[in-house]
Design a protein around this motif. Sequence first.
Motif, PDB file in Angstrom:
ATOM      1  N   PRO A  76       0.867  -1.189  -0.013  1.00  0.00           N
ATOM      2  CA  PRO A  76       0.122  -0.067  -0.033  1.00  0.00           C
ATOM      3  C   PRO A  76       1.047   1.081  -0.099  1.00  0.00           C
ATOM      4  O   PRO A  76       1.902   1.257   0.401  1.00  0.00           O
ATOM      5  CB  PRO A  76      -0.987  -0.166   1.189  1.00  0.00           C
ATOM      6  N   ILE A  77       0.403   2.273  -0.648  1.00  0.00           N
ATOM      7  CA  ILE A  77       1.145   3.569  -0.641  1.00  0.00           C
ATOM      8  C   ILE A  77       1.249   4.211   0.856  1.00  0.00           C
ATOM      9  O   ILE A  77       0.288   4.217   1.491  1.00  0.00           O
ATOM     10  CB  ILE A  77       0.348   4.602  -1.492  1.00  0.00           C
ATOM     11  N   PRO A  78       2.063   4.337   1.361  1.00  0.00           N
ATOM     12  CA  PRO A  78       2.340   5.227   2.627  1.00  0.00           C
ATOM     13  C   PRO A  78       1.363   6.297   2.932  1.00  0.00           C
ATOM     14  O   PRO A  78       1.302   7.021   1.857  1.00  0.00           O
ATOM     15  CB  PRO A  78       3.755   5.726   2.848  1.00  0.00           C
ATOM     16  N   GLN A  79       0.891   6.447   4.037  1.00  0.00           N
ATOM     17  CA  GLN A  79      -0.226   7.462   4.297  1.00  0.00           C
ATOM     18  C   GLN A  79       0.415   8.946   4.070  1.00  0.00           C
ATOM     19  O   GLN A  79      -0.225   9.871   3.519  1.00  0.00           O
ATOM     20  CB  GLN A  79      -0.640   7.386   5.655  1.00  0.00           C
ATOM     21  N   GLU A  80       1.717   9.112   4.737  1.00  0.00           N
ATOM     22  CA  GLU A  80       2.286  10.189   4.402  1.00  0.00           C
ATOM     23  C   GLU A  80       2.212  10.548   2.802  1.00  0.00           C
ATOM     24  O   GLU A  80       2.242  11.798   2.524  1.00  0.00           O
ATOM     25  CB  GLU A  80       3.844  10.011   4.729  1.00  0.00           C
ATOM     26  N   THR A  81       2.745   9.782   2.047  1.00  0.00           N
ATOM     27  CA  THR A  81       2.623   9.950   0.352  1.00  0.00           C
ATOM     28  C   THR A  81       1.151  10.534   0.060  1.00  0.00           C
ATOM     29  O   THR A  81       1.396  11.328  -0.847  1.00  0.00           O
ATOM     30  CB  THR A  81       3.067   8.788  -0.265  1.00  0.00           C
ATOM     31  N   LEU A  82       0.455   9.706   0.428  1.00  0.00           N
ATOM     32  CA  LEU A  82      -0.930  10.052   0.063  1.00  0.00           C
ATOM     33  C   LEU A  82      -1.516  11.417   0.439  1.00  0.00           C
ATOM     34  O   LEU A  82      -2.156  12.233  -0.310  1.00  0.00           O
ATOM     35  CB  LEU A  82      -2.292   9.090   0.728  1.00  0.00           C
ATOM     36  N   ARG A  83      -1.044  11.793   1.476  1.00  0.00           N
ATOM     37  CA  ARG A  83      -1.240  13.327   1.964  1.00  0.00           C
ATOM     38  C   ARG A  83      -0.721  14.197   1.344  1.00  0.00           C
ATOM     39  O   ARG A  83      -1.468  15.306   0.991  1.00  0.00           O
ATOM     40  CB  ARG A  83      -1.055  13.305   3.718  1.00  0.00           C
ATOM     41  N   ALA A  84       0.765  14.098   1.112  1.00  0.00           N
ATOM     42  CA  ALA A  84       1.420  14.926   0.121  1.00  0.00           C
ATOM     43  C   ALA A  84       0.715  15.369  -1.165  1.00  0.00           C
ATOM     44  O   ALA A  84       0.542  16.132  -1.689  1.00  0.00           O
ATOM     45  CB  ALA A  84       2.871  14.493  -0.012  1.00  0.00           C
ATOM     46  N   LEU A  85       0.140  13.989  -1.830  1.00  0.00           N
ATOM     47  CA  LEU A  85      -0.363  13.948  -3.305  1.00  0.00           C
ATOM     48  C   LEU A  85      -1.614  14.663  -2.971  1.00  0.00           C
ATOM     49  O   LEU A  85      -2.010  15.616  -3.983  1.00  0.00           O
ATOM     50  CB  LEU A  85      -0.741  12.670  -3.673  1.00  0.00           C
ATOM     51  N   GLY A  86      -2.538  14.425  -1.865  1.00  0.00           N
ATOM     52  CA  GLY A  86      -3.580  15.471  -1.662  1.00  0.00           C
ATOM     53  C   GLY A  86      -3.329  16.707  -1.470  1.00  0.00           C
ATOM     54  O   GLY A  86      -4.154  17.583  -2.271  1.00  0.00           O
ATOM     55  N   PHE A  87      -2.174  17.123  -0.770  1.00  0.00           N
ATOM     56  CA  PHE A  87      -2.221  18.771  -0.531  1.00  0.00           C
ATOM     57  C   PHE A  87      -1.791  19.342  -2.019  1.00  0.00           C
ATOM     58  O   PHE A  87      -2.291  20.227  -2.402  1.00  0.00           O
ATOM     59  CB  PHE A  87      -1.085  18.873   0.425  1.00  0.00           C
ATOM     60  N   GLN A  88      -1.026  18.559  -2.696  1.00  0.00           N
ATOM     61  CA  GLN A  88      -0.408  19.075  -4.144  1.00  0.00           C
ATOM     62  C   GLN A  88      -1.718  19.149  -5.048  1.00  0.00           C
ATOM     63  O   GLN A  88      -1.758  20.219  -5.576  1.00  0.00           O
ATOM     64  CB  GLN A  88       0.454  18.061  -4.683  1.00  0.00           C
ATOM     65  N   ASN A  89      -2.488  18.279  -5.076  1.00  0.00           N
ATOM     66  CA  ASN A  89      -3.929  18.512  -6.277  1.00  0.00           C
ATOM     67  C   ASN A  89      -4.559  19.508  -5.414  1.00  0.00           C
ATOM     68  O   ASN A  89      -5.435  19.929  -6.075  1.00  0.00           O
ATOM     69  CB  ASN A  89      -4.379  17.025  -6.027  1.00  0.00           C
ATOM     70  N   GLU A  90      -4.742  19.503  -4.276  1.00  0.00           N
ATOM     71  CA  GLU A  90      -5.547  20.476  -3.686  1.00  0.00           C
ATOM     72  C   GLU A  90      -5.064  22.112  -4.096  1.00  0.00           C
ATOM     73  O   GLU A  90      -5.746  23.041  -4.439  1.00  0.00           O
ATOM     74  CB  GLU A  90      -5.548  20.636  -2.154  1.00  0.00           C
ATOM     75  N   GLU A  91      -3.555  22.151  -4.268  1.00  0.00           N
ATOM     76  CA  GLU A  91      -3.280  23.382  -4.552  1.00  0.00           C
ATOM     77  C   GLU A  91      -3.312  23.565  -5.940  1.00  0.00           C
ATOM     78  O   GLU A  91      -3.457  24.746  -6.440  1.00  0.00           O
ATOM     79  CB  GLU A  91      -1.586  23.301  -4.026  1.00  0.00           C
ATOM     80  N   ARG A  92      -3.290  22.411  -6.644  1.00  0.00           N
ATOM     81  CA  ARG A  92      -3.426  22.680  -8.344  1.00  0.00           C
ATOM     82  C   ARG A  92      -5.022  23.246  -8.455  1.00  0.00           C
ATOM     83  O   ARG A  92      -5.237  23.779  -9.409  1.00  0.00           O
ATOM     84  CB  ARG A  92      -3.161  21.357  -9.064  1.00  0.00           C
ATOM     85  N   PHE A  93      -5.882  22.578  -7.599  1.00  0.00           N
ATOM     86  CA  PHE A  93      -7.129  22.814  -7.676  1.00  0.00           C
ATOM     87  C   PHE A  93      -7.520  24.598  -7.542  1.00  0.00           C
ATOM     88  O   PHE A  93      -7.971  25.317  -8.334  1.00  0.00           O
ATOM     89  CB  PHE A  93      -7.988  22.218  -6.643  1.00  0.00           C
ATOM     90  N   PHE A  94      -6.908  24.978  -6.484  1.00  0.00           N
ATOM     91  CA  PHE A  94      -6.832  26.685  -6.030  1.00  0.00           C
ATOM     92  C   PHE A  94      -6.128  27.423  -7.325  1.00  0.00           C
ATOM     93  O   PHE A  94      -6.457  28.493  -7.836  1.00  0.00           O
ATOM     94  CB  PHE A  94      -6.396  26.756  -4.767  1.00  0.00           C
ATOM     95  N   ASP A  95      -5.021  26.875  -7.867  1.00  0.00           N
ATOM     96  CA  ASP A  95      -4.193  27.478  -8.710  1.00  0.00           C
ATOM     97  C   ASP A  95      -4.896  27.532  -9.989  1.00  0.00           C
ATOM     98  O   ASP A  95      -5.046  28.343 -10.472  1.00  0.00           O
ATOM     99  CB  ASP A  95      -2.644  26.628  -9.128  1.00  0.00           C
TER     100      ASP A  95
END
Length: 124
Positions: free
Chosen positions: A8-27
């Motif tokens: 499974p993908i580590p939780q920390e990696t998933l959180r970082a991906l989520g944060f990145q895509n949230e920022e891309r949404f706002f951008d």
Amino acid sequence: MLSEKTDPIPQETLRALGFQNEERFFDALRNHPVDFPSWLYKIEKATSQEDREGTDAWAYTEFGRIPLQVKSSCRGFENFHRLHPNNPAVIIVVRATDSPGEIQKKTLRFLSKDIQSRQRRTAR
């Protein structure tokens, strides 16, 4: 044929991906030209408290304020619904390959569907 077991993908990696895509949404909504329909006034980032409660952003429309939740995958979408079954947020799945224009179109499409659904419910 041997089947490969994937870790499974580590939780920390998933959180970082989520944060990145949230920022891309706002951008995509802040820094790229977008013509909002007349019924959509603005989209704003939620407060940190609202974010912890399951709302990443708010869409201000002529039909009221609508909560938005940004997810990075369909699995994230499903997990959110399972963990927050009564959360009325419109979920936008933003993938790493989505362009700003695609993010804008998805956001408007899902918001529009949600508003139509709300209108049908209140018309009954």
